[in-house]
Design a protein around this motif. Sequence first.
Motif, PDB file in Angstrom:
ATOM      1  N   ASN A  60      69.417  57.475  51.897  1.00 18.22           N
ATOM      2  CA  ASN A  60      68.501  58.533  52.332  1.00 18.22           C
ATOM      3  C   ASN A  60      67.573  58.894  51.183  1.00 18.22           C
ATOM      4  O   ASN A  60      67.637  58.295  50.102  1.00 18.22           O
ATOM      5  CB  ASN A  60      69.264  59.753  52.849  1.00 18.22           C
ATOM      6  CG  ASN A  60      70.139  60.373  51.784  1.00 18.22           C
ATOM      7  OD1 ASN A  60      69.727  60.437  50.623  1.00 18.22           O
ATOM      8  ND2 ASN A  60      71.333  60.785  52.159  1.00 18.22           N
ATOM      9  N   HIS A  62      66.909  62.271  50.006  1.00 19.89           N
ATOM     10  CA  HIS A  62      66.968  63.705  49.695  1.00 19.89           C
ATOM     11  C   HIS A  62      66.531  63.995  48.264  1.00 19.89           C
ATOM     12  O   HIS A  62      65.724  64.880  47.994  1.00 19.89           O
ATOM     13  CB  HIS A  62      68.375  64.233  49.948  1.00 19.89           C
ATOM     14  CG  HIS A  62      68.730  64.250  51.397  1.00 19.89           C
ATOM     15  ND1 HIS A  62      69.927  64.698  51.873  1.00 19.89           N
ATOM     16  CD2 HIS A  62      68.033  63.867  52.471  1.00 19.89           C
ATOM     17  CE1 HIS A  62      69.964  64.589  53.194  1.00 19.89           C
ATOM     18  NE2 HIS A  62      68.813  64.078  53.581  1.00 19.89           N
TER      19      HIS A  62
ATOM     20  N   SER C 130      59.486  61.465  57.360  1.00 21.07           N
ATOM     21  CA  SER C 130      60.589  62.361  56.983  1.00 21.07           C
ATOM     22  C   SER C 130      60.063  63.745  56.646  1.00 21.07           C
ATOM     23  O   SER C 130      60.671  64.765  57.006  1.00 21.07           O
ATOM     24  CB  SER C 130      61.323  61.820  55.766  1.00 21.07           C
ATOM     25  OG  SER C 130      61.997  60.652  56.089  1.00 21.07           O
ATOM     26  N   ASP C 137      67.670  64.561  58.274  1.00 21.06           N
ATOM     27  CA  ASP C 137      66.930  64.058  57.122  1.00 21.06           C
ATOM     28  C   ASP C 137      65.440  64.376  57.205  1.00 21.06           C
ATOM     29  O   ASP C 137      64.631  63.775  56.521  1.00 21.06           O
ATOM     30  CB  ASP C 137      67.101  62.535  56.948  1.00 21.06           C
ATOM     31  CG  ASP C 137      68.544  62.173  56.658  1.00 21.06           C
ATOM     32  OD1 ASP C 137      69.271  63.108  56.245  1.00 21.06           O
ATOM     33  OD2 ASP C 137      68.917  61.015  56.840  1.00 21.06           O
TER      34      ASP C 137
END
Lengths: 105, 639, 177
Positions: A60, A62, C130, C137
């Motif tokens: 991911n 993040h 995103s 997410d």
Amino acid sequence: MIPNIPLSYFFVVGTLMFFIGVFGFLTRRNLITILMSVELILNSVNINFVAVNRYLFPDNMHGHFFTIFIIAIAASEAAVAIAIILNIYRKFKTINVENVSEMKY
Amino acid sequence: MDFTYTILIPLIPLFSFLIIGFLHNKLSNTVASGIGITALTASFVMSYYTAYKYFFTTEKIDGAYQKIIGYNTVWLQFTENLHIDMGTLIDPISVMMLVVVSTVSLMVHIYSTGYMKGEDGFNRFYSFLSLFSFSMFGLVVSTNIFQMYVFWELVGVSSFLLIGYYYDKPSAVAASKKAFIVTRFADMFFLIGILTVGYITDTYDFLALTDPSGSAIAQGGGILFMGMSTMTWALILIFMGGAGKSAMMPFHIWLPDAMEGPTPVSALIHAATMVVAGVYLVARLFPVYSISAPDALEVVAYVGAISSLFAAIVATTQFDIKRVLAFSTMSQIGYMITALGVSGMHGHEGVGYMASMFHLFTHAMFKALLFLGAGAVIHAVHSNLMNEMGGLRKYLPVTHITFLIATLTIAGVPPLSGFFSKDEILVAAFHHDKFIFFIQLFVAGLTAFYMFRLYFRVFWNKEPHYHHTPHDAPMSMKFPLMFLAMFSFVAGFLPFNEWITVDGKAIEIHTEWVVAIPATLFGLIGIAIAMVMYKKETAIPDKISAAFGKFYKWTFNKFYFDEIYMFVTHKIIFNIVSKSVAWFDRNVVDATMDGIGHVTEKSAEMIKGLQSGQIQKYGFVFISGAIIIAIAFILNLFY
Amino acid sequence: MDIMFYIFSTIILVFSVLTVTSRKILRAATYLLFVLIATAGLYFLLNYQFIAAIQLTLYAGGIVVLIIFSILLTSHISQSFEPVGKLKTIASGLASVAGALLTLTVLLEHEFTASTKPPVDVNMESIGLSLLSYERDGFVLPFEVISVLLLAAMIGAIVIAKKSEEKVTNQENNKSL
């Protein structure tokens, strides 16, 4: 594509940079250099975020986004801080932090 | 019979007080006095109506007047039995007191429109008069001791306010403080007494307390404390409260000084109504005294007799006419107290009680008249001292006549009312205790003497040089004088023996010549001596006072009672008790507090450098602190 | 490739130290610029091109320019700082070293195991999606918040840096006098 470097090396770089920033924050007298030290600190944090994202959670983004937000915050912080510094300079004719101690007892 | 409306008798003056009090700078003098007089007139009319209704139309049961609760509401509920009520109790003495208070108060209200004219704070004066009337009405109709205590303190406050009416005069301020402190001191005993009685009998209610066959009275005797029953002690303590209000020895010192207040106030509060509250209190609780604690009654009798003798002696030497009247009041109240002390419960034994109330009634009328007359004289001459008066009968004819009537009344000359009431007291004393009887007989003579001394000095004797010719009072002042003079005449013929007795039943009275003749004789002798000494200016008074020498000086200085009090309070209490307490307060209590403050201040001074405004120092402390805490966590120091 | 990491790291550390110790303010700013550029190099190394680009444009381009601009407004270029007091240096140095040691001990004691999951492809499309996604997410909320923050910071900076009205009129008055 991960370089053949252990994650902890990034941590070492980040940590050292962080505490160099702290050292600068504690010793510098000029407000602008203090601001630069703060930028160092923020930057070291960014390095850690990015490295952790890449090594531990590649699936991911993040850490990646946190870094983006921190950069944004650093930018706004720098803008406001410089505005304040300019104001202080106008008022005290100096930006030496030791001379700006109105807010005491 | 429905007496619910009687609650209005105190309440109307209360409203008048509130209106005048809140609007006192808005209202003109005429309106303020108008409101006061109107309110009092309403109470006056209702009081007389109540008296008429009670004595003439209410049915007697078994030949006795009943005690009626006119209105009652529970104010504070402590336990099922123990609660404090507010209400009105209608019985012979409360009805009589209503009549006395409303009459004198109304007369004083009317009189004051003339007497107080143009004074600063005229409206304030009227609002306080209304407050006093409210409190006094509330006191006389009390249904229980606690209500009485509440109003008892309220009349004390009104008295304080009115004595200190001329608050820019240091002597008046001192007098008001003295009156308040002395009576308050006595009231402390009163309160202890009340609580003790409440503890013993489990009730504060007058009806339950004074019911001769009730349980309250029976409970008193058992517990002994220092040789006397607790009930006796409690009743003596209560009497001390009464003695404080009624200026009995040794609490009498405030009354003469209270004459600093305006004269109408002296007439209303310090002659006719408030000062007899002590008498009323004892009368109210009389069955308890008589049955549970005859010893306490004996104390009452002797305190009254000694006070009356003392006051009469002092009165003969005073020169301030209001002070003479003040001591005379004290002496006459002593009479009433004595009469209660020598009284019994039933039949002819109860004549003392009746006589006491009778004398209270007549005394209120003629003493108010005397004070108002004195006020008229002072109004004309602008002085209190009899040395600066004389020969006033030519200038003040109405005042002269009414004053003479009052003087004759108090001297006990038949057929004026004072004769009858005083005679009854002497009869009661004669049958109970010869010693007290002789004291009272002597006092009767003294009374006649000092009153006529006053009368002759003021209205006859040598005329001093007046700055301007004295003139008689305005109609608003003359009317109350004449009205009260009329009362002094008539009051003696009221059938008190039928109306006001301990058990409500009528008692037979008949003139006992053994008592009446010496009493009248003593009175006449007193008058005669006064006439010889004071009608013309003579050298006799000086010679006599010189002959008495030291005794005269003692008397003139009121037997140094004030000085003794001053000595006790200042030298003993202030110096020894208060000083050590003050030392403790300053050096221990205050020092602790100061020390805490000092330490805080010093430590703040020491650490305030940390608050330097140097942001980098803050940062350093913050970071080192964070590191230390982190290390401590890592080394498990917190577990 | 590995050698690049060591080069960037060395640049970062050396120029960081120089940044906080240099006695000429403009030089310090320049050293800071080097540090930031080297950091961008690290990001490239980690294959995060977008972030590296932001680092270069925003940090190196924006902030450092801003800093230099303010330096020029408030300081003389030739002016050099007084040396820092010994006590202050030692105390701050001790605190920093202690902090660094502490952090490093903790970090190095902990064993981080590298993930073996297949990495997502970080390209402009996925970043954009995103950022504006509100699903798992997704970062739309922080994105909006940060935009408000930036707006607020901008307004704040203008308001703070603006000369106040009174001062202006005062100065005008002074001039007229």
